[in-house]
Design a protein around this motif. Structure first.
Motif, mmCIF file in Angstrom:
data_model
loop_
_atom_site.group_PDB
_atom_site.id
_atom_site.type_symbol
_atom_site.label_atom_id
_atom_site.label_comp_id
_atom_site.label_asym_id
_atom_site.label_seq_id
_atom_site.Cartn_x
_atom_site.Cartn_y
_atom_site.Cartn_z
ATOM 1 N N ASP A 1 11.274 4.888 6.166
ATOM 2 C CA ASP A 1 11.379 4.595 7.597
ATOM 3 C C ASP A 1 10.569 5.560 8.459
ATOM 4 O O ASP A 1 10.820 5.695 9.642
ATOM 5 C CB ASP A 1 12.831 4.545 8.046
ATOM 6 C CG ASP A 1 13.565 5.855 7.878
ATOM 7 O OD1 ASP A 1 12.961 6.831 7.391
ATOM 8 O OD2 ASP A 1 14.757 5.913 8.227
ATOM 9 N N GLU A 2 9.567 6.179 7.873
ATOM 10 C CA GLU A 2 8.656 7.030 8.627
ATOM 11 C C GLU A 2 7.236 6.793 8.134
ATOM 12 O O GLU A 2 7.015 6.530 6.963
ATOM 13 C CB GLU A 2 9.012 8.511 8.458
ATOM 14 C CG GLU A 2 10.315 8.928 9.118
ATOM 15 C CD GLU A 2 10.314 8.786 10.624
ATOM 16 O OE1 GLU A 2 9.274 8.984 11.275
ATOM 17 O OE2 GLU A 2 11.383 8.468 11.171
ATOM 18 N N ALA A 3 6.296 6.890 9.021
ATOM 19 C CA ALA A 3 4.878 6.821 8.688
ATOM 20 C C ALA A 3 4.136 7.737 9.640
ATOM 21 O O ALA A 3 4.545 7.918 10.786
ATOM 22 C CB ALA A 3 4.356 5.391 8.801
ATOM 23 N N SER A 4 3.053 8.285 9.159
ATOM 24 C CA SER A 4 2.247 9.180 9.990
ATOM 25 C C SER A 4 0.891 8.541 10.260
ATOM 26 O O SER A 4 0.528 7.528 9.656
ATOM 27 C CB SER A 4 2.048 10.513 9.264
ATOM 28 O OG SER A 4 1.230 10.301 8.115
ATOM 29 N N ALA A 5 0.135 9.160 11.131
ATOM 30 C CA ALA A 5 -1.225 8.686 11.392
ATOM 31 C C ALA A 5 -2.034 8.717 10.100
ATOM 32 O O ALA A 5 -2.830 7.812 9.834
ATOM 33 C CB ALA A 5 -1.882 9.543 12.474
ATOM 34 N N ALA A 6 -1.813 9.728 9.261
ATOM 35 C CA ALA A 6 -2.529 9.818 7.983
ATOM 36 C C ALA A 6 -2.208 8.628 7.078
ATOM 37 O O ALA A 6 -3.084 8.135 6.363
ATOM 38 C CB ALA A 6 -2.183 11.128 7.283
ATOM 39 N N ASP A 7 -0.971 8.138 7.100
ATOM 40 C CA ASP A 7 -0.600 6.960 6.306
ATOM 41 C C ASP A 7 -1.387 5.731 6.749
ATOM 42 O O ASP A 7 -1.613 4.810 5.967
ATOM 43 C CB ASP A 7 0.895 6.658 6.417
ATOM 44 C CG ASP A 7 1.763 7.726 5.792
ATOM 45 O OD1 ASP A 7 1.338 8.322 4.776
ATOM 46 O OD2 ASP A 7 2.863 7.972 6.329
ATOM 47 N N SER B 1 4.017 -4.038 -4.927
ATOM 48 C CA SER B 1 2.956 -4.254 -5.891
ATOM 49 C C SER B 1 3.471 -5.016 -7.100
ATOM 50 O O SER B 1 4.550 -4.739 -7.614
ATOM 51 C CB SER B 1 2.404 -2.891 -6.336
ATOM 52 O OG SER B 1 1.359 -3.062 -7.255
ATOM 53 N N THR B 2 2.681 -5.996 -7.523
ATOM 54 C CA THR B 2 2.901 -6.694 -8.786
ATOM 55 C C THR B 2 1.570 -6.622 -9.530
ATOM 56 O O THR B 2 0.594 -6.069 -9.013
ATOM 57 C CB THR B 2 3.295 -8.171 -8.563
ATOM 58 O OG1 THR B 2 2.161 -8.883 -8.071
ATOM 59 C CG2 THR B 2 4.465 -8.301 -7.614
ATOM 60 N N GLY B 3 1.511 -7.199 -10.692
ATOM 61 C CA GLY B 3 0.266 -7.190 -11.441
ATOM 62 C C GLY B 3 -0.876 -7.888 -10.727
ATOM 63 O O GLY B 3 -2.030 -7.496 -10.844
ATOM 64 N N SER B 4 -0.568 -8.918 -9.961
ATOM 65 C CA SER B 4 -1.631 -9.701 -9.337
ATOM 66 C C SER B 4 -1.640 -9.656 -7.810
ATOM 67 O O SER B 4 -2.493 -10.267 -7.186
ATOM 68 C CB SER B 4 -1.507 -11.163 -9.769
ATOM 69 O OG SER B 4 -0.261 -11.691 -9.345
ATOM 70 N N PHE B 5 -0.703 -8.946 -7.228
ATOM 71 C CA PHE B 5 -0.589 -8.943 -5.775
ATOM 72 C C PHE B 5 -0.113 -7.576 -5.313
ATOM 73 O O PHE B 5 0.720 -6.938 -5.959
ATOM 74 C CB PHE B 5 0.420 -10.013 -5.324
ATOM 75 C CG PHE B 5 0.665 -10.044 -3.846
ATOM 76 C CD1 PHE B 5 -0.200 -10.695 -2.995
ATOM 77 C CD2 PHE B 5 1.766 -9.404 -3.296
ATOM 78 C CE1 PHE B 5 0.020 -10.712 -1.623
ATOM 79 C CE2 PHE B 5 2.003 -9.423 -1.931
ATOM 80 C CZ PHE B 5 1.125 -10.085 -1.100
ATOM 81 N N GLY B 6 -0.637 -7.133 -4.174
ATOM 82 C CA GLY B 6 -0.181 -5.886 -3.587
ATOM 83 C C GLY B 6 -0.218 -5.962 -2.073
ATOM 84 O O GLY B 6 -1.048 -6.659 -1.491
ATOM 85 N N LEU B 7 0.709 -5.276 -1.454
ATOM 86 C CA LEU B 7 0.790 -5.241 -0.001
ATOM 87 C C LEU B 7 1.181 -3.835 0.418
ATOM 88 O O LEU B 7 2.116 -3.255 -0.136
ATOM 89 C CB LEU B 7 1.851 -6.228 0.499
ATOM 90 C CG LEU B 7 2.209 -6.154 1.986
ATOM 91 C CD1 LEU B 7 1.046 -6.655 2.833
ATOM 92 C CD2 LEU B 7 3.457 -6.967 2.271
ATOM 93 N N LYS B 8 0.437 -3.302 1.375
ATOM 94 C CA LYS B 8 0.791 -2.004 1.958
ATOM 95 C C LYS B 8 0.756 -2.163 3.466
ATOM 96 O O LYS B 8 -0.221 -2.674 4.021
ATOM 97 C CB LYS B 8 -0.203 -0.925 1.539
ATOM 98 C CG LYS B 8 0.112 0.428 2.169
ATOM 99 C CD LYS B 8 -0.913 1.473 1.796
ATOM 100 C CE LYS B 8 -0.506 2.835 2.264
ATOM 101 N NZ LYS B 8 -0.801 3.173 3.622
ATOM 102 N N VAL B 9 1.835 -1.776 4.109
ATOM 103 C CA VAL B 9 1.906 -1.777 5.570
ATOM 104 C C VAL B 9 2.438 -0.418 5.999
ATOM 105 O O VAL B 9 3.508 -0.003 5.543
ATOM 106 C CB VAL B 9 2.828 -2.894 6.111
ATOM 107 C CG1 VAL B 9 2.898 -2.838 7.634
ATOM 108 C CG2 VAL B 9 2.368 -4.262 5.641
ATOM 109 N N ALA B 10 1.686 0.253 6.845
ATOM 110 C CA ALA B 10 2.143 1.511 7.418
ATOM 111 C C ALA B 10 2.044 1.369 8.932
ATOM 112 O O ALA B 10 1.032 0.885 9.448
ATOM 113 C CB ALA B 10 1.284 2.683 6.942
ATOM 114 N N ALA B 11 3.111 1.747 9.622
ATOM 115 C CA ALA B 11 3.132 1.639 11.084
ATOM 116 C C ALA B 11 3.817 2.863 11.667
ATOM 117 O O ALA B 11 4.891 3.255 11.211
ATOM 118 C CB ALA B 11 3.871 0.370 11.514
ATOM 119 N N ALA B 12 3.176 3.447 12.660
ATOM 120 C CA ALA B 12 3.739 4.621 13.331
ATOM 121 C C ALA B 12 3.653 4.405 14.834
ATOM 122 O O ALA B 12 2.649 3.913 15.341
ATOM 123 C CB ALA B 12 2.966 5.877 12.945
#
Length: 172
Positions: free
Chosen positions: A35-41, A68-79
């Motif tokens: 539940d935390e993200a930084s500008a660097a993230d 992440s799965t073998g065929s799919f990945g999602l990354k969301v970072a928000a600050a």
């Protein structure tokens, strides 16, 4: 803009999991959620003197999600951050910082705008942008983008930094 992080992340995870497929051996899924993200993230520098912004009664100023799965990945970072500086000063700082990732799309009015990239994955300004923000900047393509949304807050600014990265098959 009030960030309702938990419901948004649940929706994103649900959508992402539905886009995954499994074989008869099962599906290996890795999930990271904080539940935390930084500008660097987000892949951007921290604005000098900025500090995390939390709505009254909220305990978070951001979120960091990795799926992440073998065929799919999602990354969301928000600050979400705040500064005592004016929005135009914060905007100039982040427009320059975003430029290292490519052409910066500036969404300052309801007019529909698109990046000049010749691709169906190019970014566009949504009809409601910038909404209650003075400016929204975007850079990248739909599956790999960074967004900065800036608005006035008291005598200073409040701004959100977002990074979305999707890998693998996203179209059905």
């Amino acid at each position: 803009m009030k960030m309702h992080i938990a419901p948004c992340l649940v929706a994103v995870v649900s959508l992402a999991v539905s886009a995954c497929s499994a074989d008869d051996k099962g599906m290996d899924v890795q999930l990271k959620l904080t539940d935390e993200a930084s500008a660097a993230d987000v892949g951007l520098p921290m604005y000098p003197g900025a500090k995390p912004y939390k709505d009254p009664g909220e305990s978070r100023s951001g979120a960091n999600l990795g799926l992440s799965t073998g065929s799919f990945g999602l990354k969301v970072a928000a600050a979400e951050l705040e500064s005592s500086d004016r929005p135009d000063k914060v905007a100039a700082f982040y427009k320059k910082a975003l430029a290292r990732y490519g052409e910066v799309l500036e969404c300052t009015d309801a007019a529909s705008k698109t990046s000049s990239a010749e691709s169906e994955d190019r970014l566009t300004c949504d009809p409601h942008e910038p909404g209650d923000h003075e400016v929204v900047y975007k850079v990248g393509v739909k599956d790999h983008q960074r967004i900065v949304a800036i608005k006035s807050h008291g005598n200073g600014s409040r701004f959100a930094l977002v990074h979305v990265d999707v890998r693998g098959e996203t179209k059905r």
